[in-house]
Each structure stands twice: as structure tokens, then as C-alpha cells.
Design an enzyme around this catalytic site. Structure first.
Site, PDB file in Angstrom:
ATOM      1  N   ASN A   1     -37.724 -39.435  19.677  1.00 47.32           N
ATOM      2  CA  ASN A   1     -37.292 -40.633  20.403  1.00 47.32           C
ATOM      3  C   ASN A   1     -38.208 -40.778  21.613  1.00 47.32           C
ATOM      4  O   ASN A   1     -38.092 -40.014  22.565  1.00 47.32           O
ATOM      5  CB  ASN A   1     -35.827 -40.454  20.826  1.00 47.32           C
ATOM      6  CG  ASN A   1     -35.346 -41.550  21.756  1.00 47.32           C
ATOM      7  OD1 ASN A   1     -35.997 -42.590  21.891  1.00 47.32           O
ATOM      8  ND2 ASN A   1     -34.206 -41.312  22.396  1.00 47.32           N
TER       9      ASN A   1
ATOM     10  N   LYS B   1     -38.360 -43.207  23.674  1.00 49.35           N
ATOM     11  CA  LYS B   1     -37.754 -43.950  24.795  1.00 49.35           C
ATOM     12  C   LYS B   1     -38.750 -44.987  25.339  1.00 49.35           C
ATOM     13  O   LYS B   1     -39.515 -45.548  24.549  1.00 49.35           O
ATOM     14  CB  LYS B   1     -37.273 -42.966  25.868  1.00 49.35           C
ATOM     15  CG  LYS B   1     -36.430 -41.830  25.260  1.00 49.35           C
ATOM     16  CD  LYS B   1     -35.716 -40.982  26.258  1.00 49.35           C
ATOM     17  CE  LYS B   1     -34.932 -39.903  25.518  1.00 49.35           C
ATOM     18  NZ  LYS B   1     -34.039 -39.148  26.378  1.00 49.35           N
TER      19      LYS B   1
ATOM     20  N   HIS C   1     -27.434 -44.493  21.426  1.00 51.48           N
ATOM     21  CA  HIS C   1     -27.986 -43.434  22.283  1.00 51.48           C
ATOM     22  C   HIS C   1     -27.271 -43.463  23.630  1.00 51.48           C
ATOM     23  O   HIS C   1     -26.912 -44.530  24.127  1.00 51.48           O
ATOM     24  CB  HIS C   1     -29.495 -43.630  22.466  1.00 51.48           C
ATOM     25  CG  HIS C   1     -30.129 -42.453  23.143  1.00 51.48           C
ATOM     26  ND1 HIS C   1     -30.075 -42.275  24.509  1.00 51.48           N
ATOM     27  CD2 HIS C   1     -30.777 -41.369  22.649  1.00 51.48           C
ATOM     28  CE1 HIS C   1     -30.680 -41.127  24.800  1.00 51.48           C
ATOM     29  NE2 HIS C   1     -31.109 -40.563  23.696  1.00 51.48           N
TER      30      HIS C   1
ATOM     31  N   GLU D   1     -28.264 -43.240  26.550  1.00 47.52           N
ATOM     32  CA  GLU D   1     -28.888 -44.091  27.585  1.00 47.52           C
ATOM     33  C   GLU D   1     -28.535 -45.562  27.364  1.00 47.52           C
ATOM     34  O   GLU D   1     -28.461 -46.337  28.321  1.00 47.52           O
ATOM     35  CB  GLU D   1     -30.407 -43.842  27.603  1.00 47.52           C
ATOM     36  CG  GLU D   1     -30.710 -42.487  28.236  1.00 47.52           C
ATOM     37  CD  GLU D   1     -31.946 -41.778  27.714  1.00 47.52           C
ATOM     38  OE1 GLU D   1     -32.818 -42.430  27.120  1.00 47.52           O
ATOM     39  OE2 GLU D   1     -32.019 -40.544  27.896  1.00 47.52           O
TER      40      GLU D   1
ATOM     41  N   GLU E   1     -25.729 -35.308  20.594  1.00 49.70           N
ATOM     42  CA  GLU E   1     -26.523 -35.105  21.802  1.00 49.70           C
ATOM     43  C   GLU E   1     -25.601 -35.025  23.021  1.00 49.70           C
ATOM     44  O   GLU E   1     -25.156 -36.067  23.538  1.00 49.70           O
ATOM     45  CB  GLU E   1     -27.492 -36.276  22.006  1.00 49.70           C
ATOM     46  CG  GLU E   1     -28.486 -36.454  20.884  1.00 49.70           C
ATOM     47  CD  GLU E   1     -29.711 -37.233  21.343  1.00 49.70           C
ATOM     48  OE1 GLU E   1     -30.812 -36.671  21.272  1.00 49.70           O
ATOM     49  OE2 GLU E   1     -29.558 -38.378  21.803  1.00 49.70           O
TER      50      GLU E   1
ATOM     51  N   GLY F   1     -32.783 -34.330  28.524  1.00 47.20           N
ATOM     52  CA  GLY F   1     -33.797 -34.394  29.579  1.00 47.20           C
ATOM     53  C   GLY F   1     -33.557 -33.455  30.746  1.00 47.20           C
ATOM     54  O   GLY F   1     -34.185 -33.586  31.789  1.00 47.20           O
TER      55      GLY F   1
ATOM     56  N   SER G   1     -32.941 -31.591  24.988  1.00 46.42           N
ATOM     57  CA  SER G   1     -33.822 -30.515  25.461  1.00 46.42           C
ATOM     58  C   SER G   1     -34.311 -29.581  24.356  1.00 46.42           C
ATOM     59  O   SER G   1     -34.512 -28.387  24.596  1.00 46.42           O
ATOM     60  CB  SER G   1     -33.151 -29.724  26.599  1.00 46.42           C
ATOM     61  OG  SER G   1     -32.960 -30.560  27.723  1.00 46.42           O
TER      62      SER G   1
ATOM     63  N   GLY H   1     -36.591 -35.892  22.468  1.00 46.82           N
ATOM     64  CA  GLY H   1     -37.155 -36.873  23.392  1.00 46.82           C
ATOM     65  C   GLY H   1     -38.499 -36.409  23.914  1.00 46.82           C
ATOM     66  O   GLY H   1     -39.540 -36.548  23.267  1.00 46.82           O
ATOM     67  N   GLY H   2     -38.484 -35.806  25.101  1.00 48.14           N
ATOM     68  CA  GLY H   2     -39.715 -35.432  25.801  1.00 48.14           C
ATOM     69  C   GLY H   2     -40.712 -34.653  24.958  1.00 48.14           C
ATOM     70  O   GLY H   2     -41.922 -34.904  25.026  1.00 48.14           O
TER      71      GLY H   2
HETATM   72  P1  PGA Z   1     -34.775 -34.820  25.354  1.00 48.07           P
HETATM   73  O1  PGA Z   1     -34.114 -36.194  24.843  1.00 48.07           O
HETATM   74  O2  PGA Z   1     -35.277 -34.084  24.138  1.00 48.07           O
HETATM   75  O3  PGA Z   1     -35.901 -35.258  26.261  1.00 48.07           O
HETATM   76  O4  PGA Z   1     -33.714 -34.054  26.053  1.00 48.07           O
HETATM   77  C1  PGA Z   1     -33.360 -36.223  23.669  1.00 48.07           C
HETATM   78  C2  PGA Z   1     -32.838 -37.622  23.419  1.00 48.07           C
HETATM   79  O5  PGA Z   1     -32.445 -38.312  24.370  1.00 48.07           O
HETATM   80  O6  PGA Z   1     -32.808 -38.083  22.260  1.00 48.07           O
END
Ligand code: PGA
Length: 242
Positions: free
Chosen positions: A9, A11, A88, A90, A158, A164, A202, A223-224
Site C-alpha cells: 500500500n 498510500k 483502510h 486512514e 491491521e 506506521g 509495521s 505500507g512503508g
Molecule cells: P505500515 O502500513 O506497513 O507502514 O505500517 C501498513 C498499512 O497501512 O497498510
């Protein structure tokens, strides 16, 4: 037999130059693991030419109309996308998305022949007050349509507090929630045992092997650590080896 899925993802990250990273990820030998990247909508059409799956990060519940700034599931599919995230955290937080809205978006995804990755998860205060499984139940019941099946839906667990932050639940905590989701899906859907359930929050190369060893973890939503081939390909390798 559930196919393992490594989903990225991106983002609101990535300019045109990032397609090079996506190409490097697509070129990596995934060893039978399904690889999906959900880039910003601006990069979908370009990335659709790569040999991997691509998906949107959100879609509107309607197919078209006066909804400035939104994107429909049909438009995502038109770029070559075959998946979309829905719900998601967010989106739930930043855009006030409710389970009912997410359900409608997920139905729109199905209508456009997209596989929906429906995201659910508790906040830190919900976990600390022992509400995790109740929250999961509410989100599963509300966000996942009755027409969901293992073919059109993936569930991503999640925990909001793990996204994050570098904080990851214990193996037991992940195992408990995934087993709970599996039980709920099996009760509600005839093919509930076949839905893929991803863990997200994470995930990195350094913890991937441990997380993928947990029962009922069929992959990850990352994500990251999905933004570069250097970070994401070891996660794909860990999933393939699990
Ligand atoms: P993250 O994000 O791996 O950066 O923690 C995961 C996500 O929001 O799907």
C-alpha cells in the site's frame, strides 16, 4: 489451498520515477506468491503494464457522477487494476468512512470485477479496554457484504496502533485475531475457510518470517516497507518460504 498474497500500500507516496521501483518488484521471482501493489491512482495506468497485480487504495460507491476528487471502481478497473483496498484505517479516520460506506464501496468493487481487500482493526484504546474482538466483529459484519466470497474478497487485519509505528502485536495476539476472523468467515460464508487473511502494520523484512509463521496469516499488507524493491522483495521471499 489459499494463495499467499504480498500486498503493498503505497498510500500518498510515489511520483513517476517510482515506477522503476515497481518494475523491480514485478521483475522479482515471487516463487508462487501473488504480488499486489496499490499505488496512488496517478500511477495505476503506467504500473498496469508490469507483470504483477495492481489495485486502487479506495473507490467510490457509485460508478460515475458529480463526486469531485473521487474515483470509481469502474475507473480503477479501466486502468488495468484488478484489486482495490476498502476501509483502510486512514480512510476511516481521515474521511469519516463508516462500515456502511465501506460495505457500499466493496459492493461497487465487486460490480467492477475487482477483488476487494477489506481492512479492519482496532485502535490502541480499544485493545487496552479488551474490545478488540468486538470491534473486529462489528467491522466484519458491517464492512463485508453478504455477496463476499473467497474469490472477490481478502481481509486485512491491521491494528491501527501498529500502522506506521514500528509496533507489532505479539504472535499470540495476531494468531488470536486471525483465528477469530477465520471462525467468523466460516460461520457466515460457505467458502469462509478459503478467504485470504492478511496481517498489516509495521511489517518489515526483519519481522516477516515470524509473522508468516503464524497460522491463518496468508500474507501481508505492507505500507512503508513496500515502497522500494530493496525493502519489499525480502518480504515476498519470506512469504514464499513460509
Ligand atoms: P505500515 O502500513 O506497513 O507502514 O505500517 C501498513 C498499512 O497501512 O497498510
Amino acid at each position: 489451498m489459499r494463495r499467499k498474497l504480498a500486498a503493498g500500500n503505497w498510500k500518498m507516496n510515489g511520483l513517476a520515477a517510482a515506477v522503476t521501483e515497481a518494475a523491480a518488484i514485478a521483475a522479482y521471482d515471487a516463487n508462487g506468491v501473488d504480488v499486489l501493489i496499490c499505488p496512488p491512482a496517478t500511477l495505476l495506468a503506467q504500473m498496469a503494464t508490469l507483470p504483477m497485480s495492481i489495485g486502487g487504495q479506495d473507490c467510490h460507491a457509485r460508478t460515475s457522477g458529480a463526486h469531485t476528487g473521487d474515483i470509481s471502481a469502474e475507473q480503477l478497473a479501466d486502468t488495468g487494476a484488478t484489486y482495490t483496498l476498502t476501509g483502510h484505517s486512514e480512510r476511516r479516520t481521515d474521511h469519516g468512512e463508516t462500515d456502511a460506506m465501506i460495505n457500499a464501496k466493496t459492493m461497487a468493487a465487486f460490480a467492477a470485477n475487482l477483488t476487494a481487500v477489506v481492512c479492519i482493526g482496532e485502535t490502541l484504546s480499544e485493545r487496552e479496554t479488551n474490545k478488540t474482538l468486538t470491534v473486529i466483529d462489528t467491522q466484519l459484519a458491517g464492512s463485508v457484504p453478504d455477496t463476499a466470497s473467497a474469490a472477490n474478497t481478502v481481509i486485512a487485519y491491521e491494528p491501527v496502533w501498529a500502522i506506521g509505528t514500528g509496533k507489532v502485536p505479539t504472535n499470540d495476539q495476531i494468531a488470536q485475531v486471525h483465528a477469530h476472523i477465520r471462525a467468523r468467515l466460516s460461520k457466515r460464508f460457505s467458502d469462509g475457510a478459503d478467504f485470504r487473511i492478511l496481517y498489516g502494520g509495521s511489517v518489515k523484512a526483519s519481522n516477516a518470517t515470524e509473522i508468516f509463521g503464524i497460522v491463518d496469516v496468508d500474507g501481508a499488507l505492507v505500507g512503508g516497507a513496500s515502497l522500494t524493491a530493496a525493502d519489499f522483495t525480502p518480504i515476498i521471499a519470506a512469504l514464499a518460504a513460509s
